[in-house]
Design an enzyme around this catalytic site. Structure first.
Site, short mmCIF file in Angstrom:
data_model
loop_
_atom_site.label_atom_id
_atom_site.label_comp_id
_atom_site.label_asym_id
_atom_site.label_seq_id
_atom_site.Cartn_x
_atom_site.Cartn_y
_atom_site.Cartn_z
N GLY A 22 0.88 -1.17 0.00
CA GLY A 22 0.00 0.00 0.00
C GLY A 22 0.92 1.22 0.00
N ALA A 23 0.68 2.15 -0.91
CA ALA A 23 1.61 3.27 -1.05
C ALA A 23 1.74 4.04 0.26
CB ALA A 23 1.14 4.19 -2.18
N GLU A 24 0.63 4.29 0.93
CA GLU A 24 0.68 5.12 2.14
C GLU A 24 1.35 4.36 3.29
OE1 GLU A 24 -2.14 4.27 0.65
OE2 GLU A 24 -2.68 6.06 -0.51
N ASN A 26 0.80 9.54 -7.56
CA ASN A 26 0.49 8.11 -7.70
C ASN A 26 -0.73 7.79 -8.56
OD1 ASN A 26 2.20 6.18 -6.38
ND2 ASN A 26 1.67 7.09 -4.41
N ASP A 84 8.04 5.11 -3.17
CA ASP A 84 7.63 5.19 -1.78
C ASP A 84 8.84 5.38 -0.87
OD1 ASP A 84 5.01 4.81 -2.64
OD2 ASP A 84 5.07 2.65 -2.29
#
Ligand SMILES: Nc1ncnc2c1ncn2[C@@H]1O[C@H](COP(=O)(O)OP(=O)(O)O)[C@@H](O)[C@H]1O
Ligand SMILES: Nc1ncnc2c1ncn2[C@@H]1O[C@H](COP(=O)(O)OP(=O)(O)O)[C@@H](O)[C@H]1O
Ligand SMILES: Nc1ncnc2c1ncn2[C@@H]1O[C@H](COP(=O)(O)OP(=O)(O)O)[C@@H](O)[C@H]1O
Ligand SMILES: Nc1ncnc2c1ncn2[C@@H]1O[C@H](COP(=O)(O)OP(=O)(O)O)[C@@H](O)[C@H]1O
Ligand SMILES: Nc1ncnc2c1ncn2[C@@H]1O[C@H](COP(=O)(O)OP(=O)(O)O)[C@@H](O)[C@H]1O
Ligand SMILES: Nc1ncnc2c1ncn2[C@@H]1O[C@H](COP(=O)(O)OP(=O)(O)O)[C@@H](O)[C@H]1O
Lengths: 306, 306, 306, 306, 306, 306
Positions: free
Chosen positions: B34-36, B164, B251
């Site tokens: 997950g990017a975050e 993104n 990231d």
């Protein structure tokens, strides 16, 4: 026995599969490692007699070391010590960054002592091979090295030294004089350029030769090696290969040179075998797994036929 | 709490070993992605406080996400949702061709809503970081992003946006205005050249800065990055490394920049850390496995000693 | 086509190796699973024609499902749907505790609809087999089941139902009437004792038979099965085997029974094959991997010769 | 901090896959092990606060220990020592014969000393837990144990002792008086029947209680446990489970008891949790991998639903 | 049947994982291999009908061959022979040195005979494809090849020959005349430059064409191919790809060409598909695993979208 | 040389991991197998000298056999033959059903001939050990057995025979007379009850002894063994162990008996060692991997200490 005699510390080698931090690794292998036993293995694989003496613990890793050396035909004189067998843990932090930890202080292997190396075995050897690692392990191990070297010299047995400076064991400041003393008592010496610089100033070949050895080989990775053997200078380029694992090249190189010397080959042939063995070693993963047989050396220069 | 606050969807990530069609693969791994949460992990690994908020299912994959984030020191606020945790399935069709499928429509993570992001947490954060993925997941998730951003702005908390753009979630036509709106409300923005082109015409740095952000960073893979920070322009080349796995670089880069910003480093230092983190990420396989610690950044620039 | 026709949801099945929590697992497998496709595979492995119809996503897991079914000779009518292929994640929390999560809500498979099942195929089938899972997936899937069943009945094609109650999909309260309705329209019914109790009171065989089916088979794990077939009662004990993996026995059992019915075997022979197939299934790990061939059934009753 | 405080040696644990001699093994795992950190992990997994203090080397195995403990929520106070992190090598010589070697003499962990255990932390703890392993490691480690115990007693903090006699570290003759002394200073004591016999003659419960502890628990593998708690006698049979790996039951048991004691549960409830935790531990492979969460304890007593 | 008809020996293929001597290898795979069945698989994967005929033993490896071919849609006519299925053992001695042993003398596959190839099937085929391996296996296998070729010619069915000289089966001296005879009877011929030189002097294209074939394709690894088709000359460079495993390129190439010929594509299109299939093959490990589908060919030329 | 001399066929042994059909297996191992070399390995592991003579191909599997035997200290006289090394493929079809295929017809090992067994080696041996497998391989192999047996008898060297009837190699009808003839020339004979029944009627011990051997041992799996040694009858129950892999027990048993006989132990002691070795063998997976050392025999009867 008229082959190679060597001794030192051999440890269990825990190697992580793949690339990445230790807690992300999914599997490990357990092998064995030790510069001297690698050279013994390399010589034995090339068909010449080789004896290795060392201490291991009364543990399964000690058994593993004994079995692996015997399996390849090394005459292993394995002394069981109440301390534990040393271990190394090796993993790749990134594709390019190999990390090794030594869990060895106080290990069985470091408790080697002069009495472990039988005088008779030294005198009967065709070559005695030692490395600059053993003197760094303990006082008794250092004594074992120097005593064996002197026994060999007195008996006219040629002494081979691979400098093998290990920064994790001692500082250049501590190591310098000891390694210099050791090389001064040797007939053959293997060193990298940086190692030579710890011992002598100026051009390595001449510098090291001036200390006494009549066979000085300076190996330099992908650049190959230069040598001064019985007064004659040799320069041999490395083979052009795709590197899989750079570790172990130096031991394979030394084994190649020494095996050929034991079988009476001329200096140029010894160096050719050393270069071929070093090249083979870097194209195969693992430490002692990458020591070639004669067949491997031939195969590595031929194409596949189907 | 005075660190990074971020939120979004984190999924289980099923990755095939080796190369080849899915039905020839012999083994798989199950990780998280997950990017975050990657940015939160990256910041935490670099030693700064990071909080991640998100929804996962009441399933073992949800537990895995919670445990993995906690394990690395992320303050994970994990909301359990009646829907399932989304999954990604990733395999290499050829040596060069990575294929990812998303099994995420209607997943727990996409059901994020404004009330999930506590106003107090936003106000107490040192930075709020969001990505352009979350607004594409669902109406409630989009609302969560914009509401949190506005709360932060009102409280004087800097807002960071990583553009993104994900072509599998929405079309450029749908995404353009939303991302443009989002960037207009941000203080920091990270984008690739293609992503910038979705939002603004002309030169990316100036274009994005004209929308409002005072820190604009355009990263461009092996070409490194350019940035316009507080009116000053920076250009930093990428490090020269052997790429093992290109995924995850963005990231790691954002995490490096934000961690240094949190600790008060100057713009040039932040970019240097970002570049080093991005370089590290591509030399290690895996997504979040490749986020460096400070030690990794140091080690990656040093040689092995033995 | 005059063989078995079945339809339903088939998913990707991510299975953890070994025993233990998901974040300690070292490797996973990716297979396929679905009660109806398992029965089709089982029938095909036993050498009879079987067709499966279903929806999968436009993703690599959908390809995998298609290839795996074809590989075993199932005539797979695979409809590509814009939604994702459903996934299951399975691991053993302890030696005895199997945990399965479904990541399926809104999946391609659940979007099956009446028009997906060609009337001609139903009419041409020798048996139509459905399960009580499909009506729980969505309204359109439920309609598909009942419509196909009615088409079959009208055409004089025998209808087989495996009750297969799934507590994770609906409550007994919701399921009861639907399953009862479904069984009432069937010619053959397979149920466990607990499933029968959801539908009818009192002794299961008589109760289910009273609803209409002329072939009622109540299977009961290691206790074997009882059946009321064309008015005659059968009791067959299970084989005495060492259980490796209990999952999949019911589908193998149904496949064994149906394959033999397709080939015209008498009731006692059908039940013997069903019992043998169920026994085989529990001695082999995996779901559809454990469906036997005729050779497996023979081999499983013979000794090794060397 | 008002949770459990414990300290001791935690080592890297190299475990061979499968069954057979070390040189036939195909793969290994690297985990962590230590009786005290296992108890801390077990308490943390059950949701209560736990702190562990200990020394590890400046090596990747030391990092692994730190990360693994943190990952499970243990407050790990990790002191970096110039010596190496100890290692264990574990393999199954036969299906029934587990062999463990310790490569620990002189290790970082054994160099624990009184000053490592902050007086304030001891005084603030709700329980201080020590084992009979630490006094066998070195003089300074023994001093650390007794000093912490006395500090706790003086501050009214209950002291828990798990006798944990290790025959590879010292003889019964050497251990007896030290362990007896230690138990005499404890409030809680965990022992097996054989361990009790090293310390006291006659019936273990009464004998150990006579030395001072008001909570004496004698655990006895598949036979369960007996206890004398605040003068009341308890006998709890073990659960009937299929054993996958017997190692780690004792630590899980202690963790279960202590976690429940921390949360104020009554003696019978504590023992029930301990018994459940011990039962869980033997149904899962690995050491600290087999420490249950509350959810595991619930799940392990429920059936699968599909 | 109006597709490709081919026949020959297919064997079990034992492949070592990783790099290094056979006794250091930790795992192996068991697949299948055979030049003719590879071409049949390749054609079937590209969506055209393909039949393979051959003998295998009454053993599990024979079953594996049958299942793998069927799984990919090849119409496999598998004749069970009392002799054993041949096996190959393949390992990488170094990163660059692939070693293959054949355990095939007297195998089932080598006992192919003329009567195994039904006259009707030959006459009904759209193309008959043979290789220069089969005539080297046994007298009866050689007779099978020439008899089928003559039957095809008589029926006006085009004959395709892949020269496939295997030095481990016969000498160039023995092979030359037989291969020359075979090529003289062919309509299409595939050869490498070295293979052409065994058969004809001078420039390969013209030389081979002079023997009769109207479609001559000389493939040459990373250099691509040249062809003389219906009198017109074509030169197509290879694609620029990162090679993962060079084995299997030739079979993929032939399959690509033949599939397109079956579907009526023009010469330039056939060669383009052949070149793409060869390029795909070298970017994927394994032999028959690397044969592309149409989707693979498209995917391999597109970028990932996320 | 005054130890055991044996000869026969040793093959490569491809073993599938796990349970299930060959095309579902994820990994394989490559080991070696052969009844005679197993006995030689077993004797060597127990510390007595053992020589094995046999033919292998000029292939990597032949090298593997040579290295594996040497690694365990067997004096391996390995004759390289132009034919290939035989292979076995072994997998578990179900948890209980082991399947082995032999790919051996015409193999190097079956081409053993009388001249391969040096007369001097036979005369110098302390025991010559043969099995009933070798006479079934080929005429020349049968001649080798009988010639060596006669040479031994003439020289007063005791002859040991393990009946080892293999139904895949010949019928009971063909085997009966040959095995009877062989046993008649033996001093020691090992047989199972079924094997004895192939040769003699009535009670096996008396029947076999009546043919000549003065040491007759009838082993019977979990029931242990009975023996008639120098006229005295012995009955020894098997040890009570948990069986992991039943294969290899007979060879371990024979090795245990013969090793003890070589070292001069009394009959009861020999049988005790044989029983212990057989028990060890079934608790460890694999064939020759399960042959115990003296240490294993001791360890297997002791408990773990920690
Ligand atoms: N990249 C390489 N390519 C080819 N040969 C190499 C390579 N690296 C090492 N070798 C060979 O092995 C020898 C020893 O390698 P080197 O790296 O100098 O030793 P060490 O392992 O002791 O550092 C070199 O002299 C060379 O012949
Ligand atoms: N091949 C590479 N070599 C070195 N650094 C790289 C490489 N690829 C990415 N990086 C670093 O990571 C940063 C982000 O990478 P990029 O590929 O632009 O992000 P994203 O993953 O978001 O597409 C780059 O700016 C660069 O610093
Ligand atoms: N432990 C077992 N031993 C032998 N046969 C079994 C066992 N478990 C199941 N079977 C066979 O498989 C059939 C179906 O198994 P069951 O467990 O009732 O189905 P389901 O998987 O649908 O719950 C049983 O009737 C029996 O014949
Ligand atoms: N085979 C078993 N079955 C069920 N519970 C067990 C088993 N072995 C251990 N336990 C549980 O774990 C507890 C501690 O196990 P024990 O073996 O006595 O500890 P230790 O590991 O310290 O020797 C036991 O009291 C029991 O409750
Ligand atoms: N390294 C490569 N890069 C790209 N394409 C290749 C490469 N090697 C082979 N190919 C493709 O596969 C075709 C056949 O390969 P080649 O090596 O000539 O066949 P063979 O496997 O029969 O020796 C080539 O003509 C080319 O199109
Ligand atoms: N299940 C078992 N339990 C204990 N010992 C066994 C078992 N199976 C075999 N053994 C031991 O090994 C010996 C030889 O085993 P057996 O099965 O008779 O030989 P074979 O492998 O030749 O069939 C037996 O006499 C017994 O001592």
């Amino acid at each position: 026995m008229s082959g190679l005699l060597t001794f030192g510390e051999t440890m269990g080698l825990v190697t992580a599969d793949g690339i990445g931090a230790l807690d992300r690794v999914r599997g490990f292998r357990l092998g064995i490692g030790g510069a001297e036993s690698n050279v013994a293995l390399g010589v034995a694989r090339l068909g010449l007699p080789a004896t290795w003496i060392g201490r291991v613990g009364r543990d399964a890793t000690g058994d593993l070391i004994e079995r692996r050396l015997r399996a390849d035909g090394v005459e292993a004189v394995v002394i069981r010590d109440p301390s534990f067998t040393g271990l190394m843990v090796k993993h790749r932090r990134t594709g390019a960054l190999l990390h090794v930890d030594y869990h060895r202080a106080g290990s069985a292997g470091s408790r080697l002592m002069p009495a472990d190396i039988p005088v008779g075995a030294v005198r009967a050897a065709a070559i005695v091979h030692v490395t600059g690692i053993t003197p760094a392990l303990s006082d008794s191990a250092r004594a074992a090295v120097f005593q064996a070297v002197e026994t060999a010299r007195a008996a006219g047995v040629p002494v081979s030294v691979d400098v093998n400076f290990r920064a994790k064991l001692w500082s250049p400041y501590d190591a310098g004089p000891v390694l210099r003393d050791l090389v001064s008592r040797a007939d053959l010496v293997f060193a990298g350029p940086g190692e030579a610089a710890l011992i002598v100033d100026g051009p390595p070949l001449q510098g090291l030769a001036a200390l006494g050895p009549t066979e000085v080989i300076v190996k330099d990775g992908a650049r190959g090696c230069t040598a001064l053997i019985d007064g004659e200078r040799h320069t041999v380029p490395a083979r052009d290969v795709v590197v899989v694992d750079p570790v172990g090249a130096g031991d394979a190189f030394a084994a190649g040179y020494l095996a050929d010397r034991l079988s009476g080959a001329a200096p140029a042939a010894r160096l050719a075998t050393a270069i071929a063995a070093g090249a083979f070693a870097v194209t195969v993963p693992g430490d002692c797994e990458s020591l070639p047989t004669r067949e491997d050396l031939i195969a590595a220069t031929t194409d596949v036929t189907r």
